[in-house]
Scaffold this motif. Sequence first.
Motif, PDB file in Angstrom:
ATOM      1  N   THR A   1       4.504   0.029   2.349  1.00  0.00           N
ATOM      2  CA  THR A   1       3.116  -0.364   2.113  1.00  0.00           C
ATOM      3  C   THR A   1       2.105   0.631   2.666  1.00  0.00           C
ATOM      4  OG1 THR A   1       3.075  -1.666   4.164  1.00  0.00           O
ATOM      5  CG2 THR A   1       3.747  -2.804   2.144  1.00  0.00           C
TER       6      THR A   1
ATOM      7  N   GLU B   1       7.006  -5.638  -6.515  1.00  0.00           N
ATOM      8  CA  GLU B   1       6.116  -6.807  -6.589  1.00  0.00           C
ATOM      9  C   GLU B   1       6.340  -7.747  -5.411  1.00  0.00           C
ATOM     10  OE1 GLU B   1       9.992  -8.009  -8.285  1.00  0.00           O
ATOM     11  OE2 GLU B   1       8.706  -6.246  -8.520  1.00  0.00           O
TER      12      GLU B   1
ATOM     13  N   ARG C   1       3.689  -6.839  -2.828  1.00  0.00           N
ATOM     14  CA  ARG C   1       2.351  -6.494  -3.330  1.00  0.00           C
ATOM     15  C   ARG C   1       1.252  -7.140  -2.474  1.00  0.00           C
ATOM     16  NH1 ARG C   1       2.967  -7.279  -8.828  1.00  0.00           N
ATOM     17  NH2 ARG C   1       3.684  -5.114  -8.932  1.00  0.00           N
TER      18      ARG C   1
ATOM     19  N   SER D   1      -5.074  -5.221  -2.208  1.00  0.00           N
ATOM     20  CA  SER D   1      -4.456  -6.052  -3.245  1.00  0.00           C
ATOM     21  C   SER D   1      -5.159  -7.405  -3.341  1.00  0.00           C
ATOM     22  CB  SER D   1      -2.986  -6.280  -2.947  1.00  0.00           C
ATOM     23  OG  SER D   1      -2.833  -6.966  -1.720  1.00  0.00           O
TER      24      SER D   1
END
Length: 293
Positions: free
Chosen positions: A214, A284, A287, A293
């Motif tokens: 991330t 995903e 996410r 996001s």
Amino acid sequence: MNGPLIAVTGASGAVGGRVARRLARTGVPVRLLGRDPSRLPELPGAGTAPPAAYGEGDAMRRALDGAHTLFLVSAHESADRVREHTTALDAAVAVGVERIVYVSFLGAAPDATFTFARDHWHTEAHIRVADVRHTFLRDSWYLAALPAMTGADGVLRGPGGDGRVAAVAHEDIADAAAAVLLDEGTAHDGVTYDLTGPEAFTLAEAAEELARRTGRPVRYVPETTEEAYASRASYGAEEWEVAGWVTSYEAIAAGEMATVSDAVPTLTGHRAKSFATYLDENPESYRHLLVGS
């Protein structure tokens, strides 16, 4: 289609659905079971049973009539789950099902730290005394659970201490289950398979892996038992459910989830997915942790 009829429960879910699709692709007779048939996938050659909940004996007997093998995915957690399982199992035996493949949990035991693992042990015990061939698939934690349980604040918290968990991918469970179900011989009869990933890692290491993906800080915050119950009190869940959540972490701290098995590669012919591989293939899943996001 050739071969004995395989009844698949939980076919609208993550494990049962994957197994149903794998079986359908081979052309073996498959019947999908669920409380709400409208939620079941439409698969070539697969039949759909009338509505049947595990705890409804008459409905389960109708749904399973004519099936040779039952693939039983454990019911949603509930205070009455063992009774639901035993009702479904008794229905299967009553209509002549000859073989049961049950999705259990790693370390299932009457005194397991993880309270839901005790339910699995009692279900296994019920199957063992029935006059039916059986195989138990004891899954570890799901790899998918690790990013899911990490909050948008980048914190994975729980009373897992520095224990290790050999979490496993849904895809590997489905591959292993399909291999067992499609083998019509007796090699799997009475066998218990621990389905795990290829390595056991700490929750802190899982957080580090998520941070690498991330590009933001992700950390594991160990809690005491008291802190774990307090931090989950706002969810409004029943006491038995919160106990399941908390004790799942405590089972890691107690070393009960550190088992690494070769069952996945042995049954499937391929290596079990690591957490890193899972994240590579399922971006995903994290996410919600990405900045912006």
